[in-house]
Design an enzyme around this catalytic site. Structure first.
Site, PDB file in Angstrom:
ATOM      1  N   GLU A 170       0.824  -1.207   0.000  1.00  0.00           N
ATOM      2  CA  GLU A 170       0.000   0.000   0.000  1.00  0.00           C
ATOM      3  C   GLU A 170       0.864   1.265   0.000  1.00  0.00           C
ATOM      4  O   GLU A 170       1.951   1.283   0.575  1.00  0.00           O
ATOM      5  CB  GLU A 170      -0.898  -0.031   1.249  1.00  0.00           C
ATOM      6  N   PHE A 171       0.368   2.294  -0.681  1.00  0.00           N
ATOM      7  CA  PHE A 171       1.018   3.602  -0.792  1.00  0.00           C
ATOM      8  C   PHE A 171       2.363   3.525  -1.523  1.00  0.00           C
ATOM      9  O   PHE A 171       3.253   4.334  -1.312  1.00  0.00           O
ATOM     10  CB  PHE A 171       1.193   4.271   0.581  1.00  0.00           C
ATOM     11  N   ARG A 172       2.508   2.519  -2.384  1.00  0.00           N
ATOM     12  CA  ARG A 172       3.704   2.331  -3.205  1.00  0.00           C
ATOM     13  C   ARG A 172       4.975   2.120  -2.367  1.00  0.00           C
ATOM     14  O   ARG A 172       6.078   2.435  -2.783  1.00  0.00           O
ATOM     15  CB  ARG A 172       3.878   3.488  -4.200  1.00  0.00           C
ATOM     16  N   LEU A 173       4.799   1.551  -1.184  1.00  0.00           N
ATOM     17  CA  LEU A 173       5.937   1.212  -0.325  1.00  0.00           C
ATOM     18  C   LEU A 173       6.317  -0.249  -0.571  1.00  0.00           C
ATOM     19  O   LEU A 173       6.372  -1.073   0.333  1.00  0.00           O
ATOM     20  CB  LEU A 173       5.589   1.456   1.150  1.00  0.00           C
ATOM     21  N   HIS A 174       6.537  -0.579  -1.837  1.00  0.00           N
ATOM     22  CA  HIS A 174       6.713  -1.954  -2.274  1.00  0.00           C
ATOM     23  C   HIS A 174       7.911  -2.634  -1.618  1.00  0.00           C
ATOM     24  O   HIS A 174       8.861  -1.987  -1.183  1.00  0.00           O
ATOM     25  CB  HIS A 174       6.876  -2.001  -3.796  1.00  0.00           C
TER      26      HIS A 174
END
Length: 194
Positions: A170-174
């Site tokens: 989530e939130f591009r915190l890959h």
């Protein structure tokens, strides 16, 4: 700390994808390049995976086959939207043995085997009708016998020296894990910023 076995991790992810991906969990984008370095990419079906690499089969006279003959380095990307994961790998493309090619070819449907004889893959085609007529000719030729593997049909394994596992967060915190092959054949493992 020893690195995780990237092929065991791949097998875990592949099992998850096979359980939830609607179509073709074994579809992968395969990148090759021309002799002068122009990249070329297409979707192929991964038919083997394990410590010896990621395998696929093709017409050796196709564009990809000719590119691999000229430059045996490639990359692949497998993206499973349903489980929000992808795997990227880079390495050398090595032709499979005749026995492996024969084994896989024999497992294909009769129509697919006929198609391998009828198709001049990646070459210009005058009309769909011309191809279908050729399919009928090949059917007639092998009407009462098995369809053997044509000499121009084989497979390759991408033997990776780098494998990256990417998980959507989530939130591009890959989460990105990179495995790199070491000189002794083992793997190092590290993380990459998303």
């Amino acid at each position: 700390m020893a690195a995780t076995d990237p092929f065991a991790l791949f097998a875990e992810w592949m099992a998850l994808a096979e359980a939830s991906e609607i179509n073709d969990p074994d579809a992968m984008a395969l990148a090759t390049s021309t002799p002068d370095g122009r990249p070329s990419v297409r979707m192929v079906l991964m038919r083997r995976h394990g410590p010896d690499g990621f395998g696929f089969f093709t017409n050796l006279d196709s564009r990809k086959g000719r590119e691999i003959a000229a430059n045996p380095w490639g990359a692949l990307c497998i993206h499973w939207k349903s489980i929000r994961k992808q795997v990227r790998a880079e390495g050398r493309l090595v032709q499979v043995s005749d026995a492996d090619a024969d084994d896989y070819f024999a497992s294909r449907s009769r129509t697919s085997r006929i198609g391998a004889h009828a198709s001049d893959q990646s070459r210009p085609l005058a009309s769909r009708e011309a191809f279908l007529a050729r399919v009928e000719e090949v059917k007639a030729r092998f009407e009462d016998r098995d369809v053997p593997r044509p000499p121009h049909w084989s497979g390759f394994r991408l033997v990776p020296d780098r494998i990256e596992f990417w998980e959507d967060v989530e939130f591009r915190l890959h989460n990105r894990r990179l495995f790199e092959r070491q000189g002794d054949g083992g793997w190092s493992e590290g993380l990459l910023y998303p």
